[in-house]
Structures are given as C-alpha cells and as structure tokens.
Design a protein around this motif. Structure first.
Motif, PDB file in Angstrom:
ATOM      1  N   ILE A   1       1.454  -1.202  -0.181  1.00  0.00           N
ATOM      2  CA  ILE A   1       0.280  -0.051  -0.220  1.00  0.00           C
ATOM      3  C   ILE A   1       0.835   1.421   0.394  1.00  0.00           C
ATOM      4  O   ILE A   1       2.301   1.109   0.757  1.00  0.00           O
ATOM      5  N   GLN A   2       0.633   1.706  -0.783  1.00  0.00           N
ATOM      6  CA  GLN A   2       1.776   3.466  -0.806  1.00  0.00           C
ATOM      7  C   GLN A   2       0.556   4.408   0.101  1.00  0.00           C
ATOM      8  O   GLN A   2       0.124   4.354   0.074  1.00  0.00           O
ATOM      9  N   VAL A   3       1.596   4.648   1.125  1.00  0.00           N
ATOM     10  CA  VAL A   3       0.626   5.756   1.838  1.00  0.00           C
ATOM     11  C   VAL A   3       1.638   7.193   1.741  1.00  0.00           C
ATOM     12  O   VAL A   3       2.753   7.143   1.955  1.00  0.00           O
ATOM     13  N   PRO A   4       0.642   7.952   1.355  1.00  0.00           N
ATOM     14  CA  PRO A   4       0.911   9.543   1.365  1.00  0.00           C
ATOM     15  C   PRO A   4       2.271  10.027   2.384  1.00  0.00           C
ATOM     16  O   PRO A   4       1.652   9.516   3.949  1.00  0.00           O
ATOM     17  N   GLU A   5       3.164  10.917   2.199  1.00  0.00           N
ATOM     18  CA  GLU A   5       3.809  11.545   3.406  1.00  0.00           C
ATOM     19  C   GLU A   5       3.507  12.412   4.658  1.00  0.00           C
ATOM     20  O   GLU A   5       3.500  12.752   5.056  1.00  0.00           O
ATOM     21  N   ASP A   6       2.721  13.395   3.203  1.00  0.00           N
ATOM     22  CA  ASP A   6       1.768  14.373   4.438  1.00  0.00           C
ATOM     23  C   ASP A   6       0.358  14.584   3.705  1.00  0.00           C
ATOM     24  O   ASP A   6      -0.230  13.678   2.465  1.00  0.00           O
ATOM     25  N   GLU A   7      -0.812  14.816   4.418  1.00  0.00           N
ATOM     26  CA  GLU A   7      -1.909  15.470   3.317  1.00  0.00           C
ATOM     27  C   GLU A   7      -1.552  15.510   1.551  1.00  0.00           C
ATOM     28  O   GLU A   7      -3.143  15.478   1.118  1.00  0.00           O
ATOM     29  N   GLU A   8      -0.820  17.145   1.162  1.00  0.00           N
ATOM     30  CA  GLU A   8      -0.717  17.147   0.206  1.00  0.00           C
ATOM     31  C   GLU A   8      -0.675  15.957  -0.588  1.00  0.00           C
ATOM     32  O   GLU A   8      -1.360  16.124  -1.927  1.00  0.00           O
ATOM     33  N   GLU A   9      -0.073  15.350  -0.460  1.00  0.00           N
ATOM     34  CA  GLU A   9       0.409  13.989  -1.587  1.00  0.00           C
ATOM     35  C   GLU A   9      -0.784  13.038  -1.153  1.00  0.00           C
ATOM     36  O   GLU A   9      -0.765  11.625  -2.108  1.00  0.00           O
ATOM     37  N   GLY A  10      -1.611  13.147  -0.308  1.00  0.00           N
ATOM     38  CA  GLY A  10      -3.444  11.672  -0.771  1.00  0.00           C
ATOM     39  C   GLY A  10      -3.900  11.309   1.070  1.00  0.00           C
ATOM     40  O   GLY A  10      -5.208  10.840   0.841  1.00  0.00           O
ATOM     41  N   GLY A  11      -3.428  12.986   1.990  1.00  0.00           N
ATOM     42  CA  GLY A  11      -4.170  12.471   3.218  1.00  0.00           C
ATOM     43  C   GLY A  11      -3.696  11.736   3.902  1.00  0.00           C
ATOM     44  O   GLY A  11      -2.567  10.384   3.866  1.00  0.00           O
ATOM     45  N   TYR A  12      -4.392  11.045   4.709  1.00  0.00           N
ATOM     46  CA  TYR A  12      -4.723   9.802   6.231  1.00  0.00           C
ATOM     47  C   TYR A  12      -4.657   8.618   5.443  1.00  0.00           C
ATOM     48  O   TYR A  12      -4.935   8.417   3.614  1.00  0.00           O
ATOM     49  N   ARG A  13      -3.988   7.534   5.234  1.00  0.00           N
ATOM     50  CA  ARG A  13      -4.657   6.228   5.322  1.00  0.00           C
ATOM     51  C   ARG A  13      -4.836   5.443   6.120  1.00  0.00           C
ATOM     52  O   ARG A  13      -3.881   5.059   7.026  1.00  0.00           O
ATOM     53  N   ILE A  14      -6.246   4.304   5.516  1.00  0.00           N
ATOM     54  CA  ILE A  14      -6.968   3.887   6.384  1.00  0.00           C
ATOM     55  C   ILE A  14      -6.858   2.357   6.357  1.00  0.00           C
ATOM     56  O   ILE A  14      -7.081   2.339   4.985  1.00  0.00           O
ATOM     57  N   LEU A  15      -6.086   1.809   6.958  1.00  0.00           N
ATOM     58  CA  LEU A  15      -6.386   0.111   6.388  1.00  0.00           C
ATOM     59  C   LEU A  15      -8.012  -0.649   7.030  1.00  0.00           C
ATOM     60  O   LEU A  15      -7.659  -0.368   7.867  1.00  0.00           O
ATOM     61  N   CYS A  16      -8.171  -1.515   6.125  1.00  0.00           N
ATOM     62  CA  CYS A  16      -9.668  -2.461   6.984  1.00  0.00           C
ATOM     63  C   CYS A  16      -9.572  -3.628   6.064  1.00  0.00           C
ATOM     64  O   CYS A  16      -9.775  -3.594   5.342  1.00  0.00           O
ATOM     65  N   LEU A  17      -9.517  -4.596   7.726  1.00  0.00           N
ATOM     66  CA  LEU A  17      -9.229  -5.806   7.332  1.00  0.00           C
ATOM     67  C   LEU A  17     -11.025  -7.006   7.684  1.00  0.00           C
ATOM     68  O   LEU A  17     -11.039  -6.140   8.601  1.00  0.00           O
ATOM     69  N   VAL A  18     -10.989  -6.896   6.333  1.00  0.00           N
ATOM     70  CA  VAL A  18     -12.599  -7.061   6.351  1.00  0.00           C
ATOM     71  C   VAL A  18     -12.867  -8.846   6.085  1.00  0.00           C
ATOM     72  O   VAL A  18     -11.968  -9.490   5.317  1.00  0.00           O
ATOM     73  N   CYS A  19     -13.702  -8.771   6.836  1.00  0.00           N
ATOM     74  CA  CYS A  19     -14.574 -10.195   7.513  1.00  0.00           C
ATOM     75  C   CYS A  19     -14.964 -11.000   5.760  1.00  0.00           C
ATOM     76  O   CYS A  19     -15.750 -10.397   5.292  1.00  0.00           O
ATOM     77  N   GLU A  20     -14.410 -12.078   4.894  1.00  0.00           N
ATOM     78  CA  GLU A  20     -15.014 -12.093   4.220  1.00  0.00           C
ATOM     79  C   GLU A  20     -16.563 -12.791   3.873  1.00  0.00           C
ATOM     80  O   GLU A  20     -17.409 -12.832   2.658  1.00  0.00           O
ATOM     81  N   ASN A  21     -17.401 -13.138   5.397  1.00  0.00           N
ATOM     82  CA  ASN A  21     -18.724 -13.996   5.151  1.00  0.00           C
ATOM     83  C   ASN A  21     -19.441 -12.807   5.054  1.00  0.00           C
ATOM     84  O   ASN A  21     -20.513 -12.339   5.386  1.00  0.00           O
ATOM     85  N   ASP A  22     -19.690 -11.604   6.127  1.00  0.00           N
ATOM     86  CA  ASP A  22     -20.631 -10.978   6.171  1.00  0.00           C
ATOM     87  C   ASP A  22     -19.972  -9.455   5.736  1.00  0.00           C
ATOM     88  O   ASP A  22     -21.240  -8.557   4.586  1.00  0.00           O
ATOM     89  N   ALA A  23     -18.846  -8.739   5.837  1.00  0.00           N
ATOM     90  CA  ALA A  23     -18.358  -7.453   5.533  1.00  0.00           C
ATOM     91  C   ALA A  23     -18.274  -7.230   5.089  1.00  0.00           C
ATOM     92  O   ALA A  23     -18.783  -6.072   3.802  1.00  0.00           O
ATOM     93  N   TYR A  24     -17.252  -8.331   3.740  1.00  0.00           N
ATOM     94  CA  TYR A  24     -16.863  -7.825   2.639  1.00  0.00           C
ATOM     95  C   TYR A  24     -18.107  -8.379   1.154  1.00  0.00           C
ATOM     96  O   TYR A  24     -18.568  -7.494   0.756  1.00  0.00           O
ATOM     97  N   PRO A  25     -19.533  -8.867   1.543  1.00  0.00           N
ATOM     98  CA  PRO A  25     -20.361  -9.161   1.233  1.00  0.00           C
ATOM     99  C   PRO A  25     -21.858  -7.505   1.301  1.00  0.00           C
ATOM    100  O   PRO A  25     -21.367  -6.434  -0.039  1.00  0.00           O
ATOM    101  N   ALA A  26     -20.864  -6.893   2.594  1.00  0.00           N
ATOM    102  CA  ALA A  26     -22.053  -6.124   2.851  1.00  0.00           C
ATOM    103  C   ALA A  26     -21.127  -4.421   1.845  1.00  0.00           C
ATOM    104  O   ALA A  26     -21.919  -3.663   1.594  1.00  0.00           O
ATOM    105  N   LEU A  27     -20.029  -4.733   1.406  1.00  0.00           N
ATOM    106  CA  LEU A  27     -19.569  -3.523   1.112  1.00  0.00           C
ATOM    107  C   LEU A  27     -19.681  -3.802  -0.671  1.00  0.00           C
ATOM    108  O   LEU A  27     -19.363  -2.713  -0.730  1.00  0.00           O
ATOM    109  N   ASP A  28     -19.714  -4.799  -1.100  1.00  0.00           N
ATOM    110  CA  ASP A  28     -19.851  -4.721  -1.758  1.00  0.00           C
ATOM    111  C   ASP A  28     -21.507  -5.054  -2.570  1.00  0.00           C
ATOM    112  O   ASP A  28     -21.792  -3.638  -3.501  1.00  0.00           O
ATOM    113  N   MET A  29     -22.176  -4.627  -1.628  1.00  0.00           N
ATOM    114  CA  MET A  29     -23.647  -4.552  -1.658  1.00  0.00           C
ATOM    115  C   MET A  29     -23.903  -2.747  -1.436  1.00  0.00           C
ATOM    116  O   MET A  29     -25.014  -2.060  -2.707  1.00  0.00           O
ATOM    117  N   ALA A  30     -23.232  -1.979  -0.889  1.00  0.00           N
ATOM    118  CA  ALA A  30     -22.986  -0.975  -0.466  1.00  0.00           C
ATOM    119  C   ALA A  30     -22.454  -0.074  -2.003  1.00  0.00           C
ATOM    120  O   ALA A  30     -22.957   1.201  -2.192  1.00  0.00           O
TER     121      ALA A  30
END
Length: 727
Positions: free
Chosen positions: A582-611
């Motif tokens: 994952i490319q992590v920006p060094e400051d806000e001007e280069e892309g802001g914050y970087r957040i990682l989300c580890l997603v369960c494949e059974n409920d959360a990932y299907p919910a992401l797809d539906m959203a």
C-alpha cells in the motif's frame, strides 16, 4: 512446476475504464510489479476476454493470474482456469470505481499519477500481485476415506436419515440405544395429520418406515447399542460401539446426530399440580395411556369424561424453558380428540397462551373448534387445586372475554416441552482435545450449536450433522425434511473429503493449516481457540492437526504468537507483504491519511459489495483487504501497518455475543478478546491504541458502512498522522 509467470489483466468495463487513468495504472503496475503479461480488456468476463487469458496460459506460460476487475464474489467460475493456474482478484470495481468519493485535497503536482482513484486502483492491483507471489500451489493430503455414514438414533429423524443416505448408495450404520427402532413415534397412539384435508389424526406411519430400514441391505442396524468412543476426523473416524455384549469397531466417514428429545422435567411444575395431585399428568404420559387403551384417572381407574390441557406448561417462561416447543398445540388438539372419541359426551378444555398451528394445520385447529365437545380459550392460569371427589379444579383468567373461568375435570394434562438429548445425556463420546460432546446453545437448554441462518445442520464438529429435535424442537413432518438435509450434508462432507477440500463455509478450499513445529512453543493457544476442535495435542502440548476437521478459518493462525501456522494461499507473511504494497502518503498534500480495513469475507465483504452496488461512497483514504475471518487477524499485521505509517486500522467483521452470526462461530469474539494484545503492540510502538478499532456489522447493514468509515477517519484525524509516517 515451471517457473512462475504472472499475468495482470485489467477490465475496463462496468464504468471502470470511463473513470480510470488507465495509462497511469499500467505504467505503475509495469514498473512496480514487472508482470510477464500486462493487458486490459473492455469486458474481461466475456468469452473473448477469458479466451485471451487462456491463450496466454497456453502459449505464454502464464500460471498466476491477477484479475483487476469486479469483486471476487462474482464471476468466480468464469475466472477458473484449473488447479495449475492460481488466480487472485483485485476488486477495483466495487472497492474503488463504484465507491470512490473524491476528497477535497489540494491539486497534486502530478495529476496523472497521484489522483486518489488512480492510487486506489494501483494499490489493489499491486496487493493482488503480491498475494499471488506469496501463494503456493495447494498440496492435497492423501487419504483413503470411509464412505460409511453412521446415524445415531433410531427415531423418525434417524430412520429417515438412514434411509435417505442408503437410497443414494451410501452404506449406513444405524445405532439405537433402545431394544427396538421407532423412538417416541413408536409409542404414539396416533399422529397429527400429514395429508389433505388436515383435519383428522392418523395412524402412526413409523412402522412402515422401520420395515423399510430393516429391509434395506445398505443399512446395518445396531439396537441396544451404546456408543463408547469416536476418534479421528471426517472420512476416517474410528468408532467403538457396544451392542449385544460385543464391541464393534467401525470405520466411519461422517455422522448424523439424531438422538431426539426428552420431555421437560414435570416435577418442576408443582405449581400446576404435578406430583401433588394424582390426576395431573403430562402430554407424554397421556400418549402412553392412549396407546395402552387406558384413558383412566390415575387416582381410581375411572374413565376420563373430562380433561383440561394447559399449554406451554414450563415453556416460554424464563424460569423454565424460554422457547416454544412448536408441537404442543398440535399435540393437545390431537389428545383432546382422544378424549372425545371414547365418549360423545366427554369434554376437553384447552387453555393456551397462543395457539400455534402454522400453514395447512390451521385446518386441524378449525376442526377442533367445530367439535362441540372441545373448548379453546386464550387464558392465564391462576390456580390448580383438587376437590373432594378427586377432580382437578383449574381457575383461569380468560384473556379473550376478560372473565375468570373455573372448570373441574377428571384429568389435567400439562403440555410440557422438548429438551434435546446432547450434552446432559452424553450421547457423544468424542476423543477430542476440547471434550467429548459437541458445543451446545447454553441459552436454549443445550440444542446443537450451529449457524441457524446459513448452516442449520452443521455442528461445531466437522463431519457431525445434527437433525431433528437435537437441533431445535420440531414436528415429525419437519424432522423428516431435517433428516434429508443432514443426510445430504453428511454426503457432501464425504465427497469433500474424497476430493481433499474443505466443507462449509469455505467449500472447495484445498488448503489447510501447516505447522512449522520447529518454532512451536507448545503454548496451546491454537488448540484452545479453534472453534471447531480441529486440533488435538500431545502430552507436551504440541498441536496435532486433523485436516478434515478443519474449516480453514485461520483462527489458529491468528492465535499463534510465533507465527508458525500458515496456509498455501493465506499466511501472516502474505498479508504483511500486501500491507507493505500500500502506498502511504507522507503528508496530506500527497493524498491525506491512509486507513487499512481488514474485512471478514463472510458478512463484511458482501456488505461492502452491496453498498458499492447501491452507489454508496466512502473516503478514498481507505484500503480494504479481505480476510477469512477476524479470528485469523495476527498482531503482526497491526505492527506492520503501524510501522509502515498507516494512520489507522479498522477491523470489520461479524456480530458476536449470545446471538452471534459469525460463520466461524467465535472469530469476531476472539478478535475482540485479542484487542488487549493489540493494545500492547501499539504501546510498544508508542502510538495510540485507538488507532486500531473493531466494528461489528451484519450482511444486511451495508448502508451503515460509509458512516462507520467516516467516523473512524474523523477520529484518526483527531490524533494526527501516524508518527511513523515517512520512515
């Protein structure tokens, strides 16, 4: 296997090409990933698109394929190129193009390379390539499994399960503790209706079922049998059964648990007169009286000319059974008919909280209503007493008329409920490290624990399938259907074992956990935390894997502090590499914050797809990595994220607790329990513990996802950038 050649294929259909800086993505992937083949196609899932990939496999030696397109939850069969070709799906449609919300950031100096959507897509494809590089070709464990199914319990459920499995060609061993088959059904005088017009009780059909089972040469029946021990795993169980004074050692593939039910202990119902008034009996006792042709008052042997039935006796009551046993209303209607058929002048009173006769059985209720000798009313019981003639006096408040009613009857029948015969009765004798019995539902008096929505027959012991009233209260008609479901699941298990792949919920997965025992410290965390009891251990605590018991959730991998457990296509190091991609920006001007989300494949990932399919949008700062289960999250992933400069980690998974929905039973709960360990990791790194949070979501709560993400990012922004950013 020849040298690995990776091909990256980017789909430009489904609005991807219209929104994406394709040249910038290709340039980055070519430079950073150096694939042997890099192509894009207007519709990769079309015959032409698939043919182009297949041509590169056949003629260019491509054996690892990264598909940059739609979610891995769709088109999975289209992009299957056989066991010799590994495929990784980079979800750039749902997780990027469809859900992208353009952030309010200063204009970047290099618009082509640094716009947020381009960065998202590049990250997802690069993570896909990295995962492919760390994926090995699955090795299938050699096995010569048994194809014999053992059915425990010879009642209606067990008989139907045995017959169903045998009729599909499988050998069956039917084990019954009594001296004859039939269970409670064989002790019944009549059964509730099973055919049109559903208005009259019928003669029991269990005798015909017994004849079919005993006449089937695929079924071996053991009566007066006691289970001594079940050792091993699906496909290779060694089962010891004692029958007729002899011990039988059986080689079994899978098990259907159909040991049925027992009545609730009526001695706890003294307030309703049981054990204190002679002419108070249970519904089970009345059935026996009718079967023996002795509808008489227990006190003096006189014929029963009037009877009252109290429904939900010790049921739907927090002091007794909290649930409805589902068959008692139908049973009391039937038994009221017993009273009436012996004497045209006899009377039956049924006092109920609610009358439950679902579907076509409403006809049975109406037939009872039309009988002039049967009286039904919704009521609350006030008092049960005895008069000088031995009659039972029942005082109720009629909640329909709002009046008090008092009747004196020859017999009072308590409609007691069903209890499963599992843990308390020690029906199983598993030689497992986690104990002899299957886990049960403590809140519901011991019914077999399973995911009732998605996997109703599966217990928490792979290869053992619950059916009938050990799973939940049900009628004989429902039990017949339940038996068919459990028998089919037991067959599916055998077929999966034969093909060297996992059963539910990761059906078809050929991988299994591998242990580097050289580094194992015998801490026992993996053996204790496995939700399915897949691991035994020796006297030193060294884990002993049982591959066919394993559901491939990776909980053991998440539990291991030494990181000695891995799968061919899922490991701690693989996810570390993906996080590192994952490319992590060094400051806000280069892309802001970087957040990682580890997603369960059974409920959360299907919910992401539906959203995303519903055009919900979220911050371009977040990157999602699908994982098997939150139970597989290893603290090393958190450490890697923080060390790389990622500003926050969101763990998005199933709901846990008493009413859990986790496909892997305890994954989300275990992850939550491990948050203390994660906090210690963050403390060592000297970053705020709040930078890592776990959120619960069910599959139908997709509309909540944008707010969950936005709220988390807002909180992280309050702490400021990760201090490791830029190192």
């Amino acid at each position: 296997m020849a040298d690995n050649k990776t091909g990256v294929y980017i789909c430009t259909g489904c609005e991807i090409g219209d929104n994406l800086n394709k040249e910038a993505v290709r340039e980055y992937i070519d430079e950073e990933c150096s694939p042997a083949v890099l192509k894009e196609h207007g519709f990769l899932c079309s015959k032409e698109g698939v043919a182009e990939i297949q041509n590169d496999i056949d003629n260019e030696g491509v054996n690892k394929v990264c598909i940059g397109a739609c979610s891995p939850r769709v088109m999975w069969d289209v992009f299957d190129f056989g066991p010799s070709v590994l495929v990784e799906r980079a979800n750039i449609r749902e997780l990027a193009v469809w859900s992208f919300r353009d952030p309010e950031l200063p204009e970047p100096e290099d618009d082509e390379m640094s716009d947020p959507l381009t960065m998202m897509v590049r990250d997802y494809i690069r993570m896909g390539v990295v995962r492919l590089e760390k994926t090995d070709y699955p090795e299938r464990e050699p096995l010569e499994p048994s194809n014999t199914i053992m059915v425990l319990g010879g009642g209606v459920t067990g008989l139907n399960a045995a017959l169903g499995a045998a009729n599909t060609g499988y050998d069956v061993v039917l084990v019954e503790k009594e001296d004859k088959l039939g269970g409670f059904a064989a002790k019944m005088y009549k059964q509730t209706p099973t055919k049109h017009p559903y208005t009259e009780a019928e003669q029991p059909s269990v005798d015909e079922l017994i004849r079919k089972v005993e006449g089937n040469d695929k079924i071996k029946v053991l009566t007066k049998a006691e289970l001594q021990l079940i050792k091993g795993a699906p496909g290779k169980y060694t089962v010891t059964v004692k029958s007729g004074g002899e011990e039988h050692e059986l080689f079994i593939g899978s098990v259907v648990l159909a040991t049925g039910w027992k009545p609730y202990d009526a001695s706890k119902l003294g307030h309703l007169g049981y054990g204190k008034i002679k002419n108070v009996v249970t519904n089970v006792e009345l059935e026996t009286m009718a079967k023996e042709g002795k509808l008489q008052r227990p006190s003096d042997g006189q014929p029963v000319k009037s009877a009252a039935f109290i429904q939900c006796a010790g049921q739907r009551d927090p002091e007794h059974l909290p649930y409805c046993s589902s068959v008692c209303c139908m049973g009391s209607l039937k038994q009221a008919g017993y009273i009436r058929e012996k004497d045209d002048d006899a009377k039956a009173f049924i006092f109920y909280k609610d009358m439950r006769t679902p579907g076509v059985f409403e006809n049975y209720y109406r037939a009872a209503q039309d009988d002039p000798g049967i009286f039904l009313t919704k009521s609350e019981i006030q008092e049960v007493s005895e008069d000088g003639d031995g009659k039972v006096v029942v005082k109720v408040t009629d909640t329909l008329l709002g009046e008090d009613v008092e009747v004196a009857v020859d017999l009072l029948v308590l409609a007691t409920g069903m209890l499963p015969t599992i843990a308390e009765d020690a029906v199983l004798k598993l030689g497992y490290r986690q104990g002899e019995q299957i886990p049960d539902l403590e809140l519901f008096n011991g019914f077999a624990d399973s995911n009732y929505i998605c996997f109703p027959y599966e217990t928490r012991r792979t290869g053992i399938y619950a059916a009938g009233c050990v799973r939940q209260p049900m009628s004989m008609g429902t039990a017949k259907d339940d038996a068919a479901g459990a028998a089919l699941k037991s067959i599916q298990c055998l077929e999966s074992v034969n093909h060297g792949v996992a059963v539910h919920p990761r059906s078809g997965d050929p991988t299994y956990p591998k242990f580097n025992m050289v580094r194992c410290t015998q801490c026992k965390r993996c053996t204790e935390e496995c939700p399915f009891g897949a691991l035994d251990d020796d006297e030193k605590g060294t884990p002993e894997p049982n591959t066919t018991r394993c559901r491939r959730c990776g909980t053991c991998m998440g539990a291991c502090p030494e990181r000695v457990i891995s799968f061919d296509n899922y490991s701690v190091s693989m996810l570390n590499e993906a996080i590192g991609a994952i490319q992590v920006p060094e400051d806000e001007e280069e892309g802001g914050y970087r957040i990682l989300c580890l997603v369960c494949e059974n409920d959360a990932y299907p919910a992401l797809d539906m959203a995303a399919m519903r055009k919900n949008k979220w911050s371009a700062s977040i990157r999602f990595i699908g994982i098997r289960c939150l139970g597989s999250v290893n603290t090393q992933w958190i450490a890697e994220s923080m060390s790389k400069g990622i500003d926050g980690v969101l763990l998005l998974g199933c709901k846990y607790g008493d009413d859990y929905q986790c496909h892997f039973i305890k994954g989300s709960e275990l992850c939550n329990m491990r948050m203390d360990n994660i906090g210690e990791t963050l403390e060592r790194l000297q970053v705020e513990s709040e930078r890592v949070q776990q959120k619960q979501i069910s599959i139908d709560e997709y509309d909540k996802i944008p707010k969950i993400i936005d709220d988390f990012i807002e909180e992280i922004e309050g702490y400021g950038p990760n201090p490791y950013k830029g190192f």
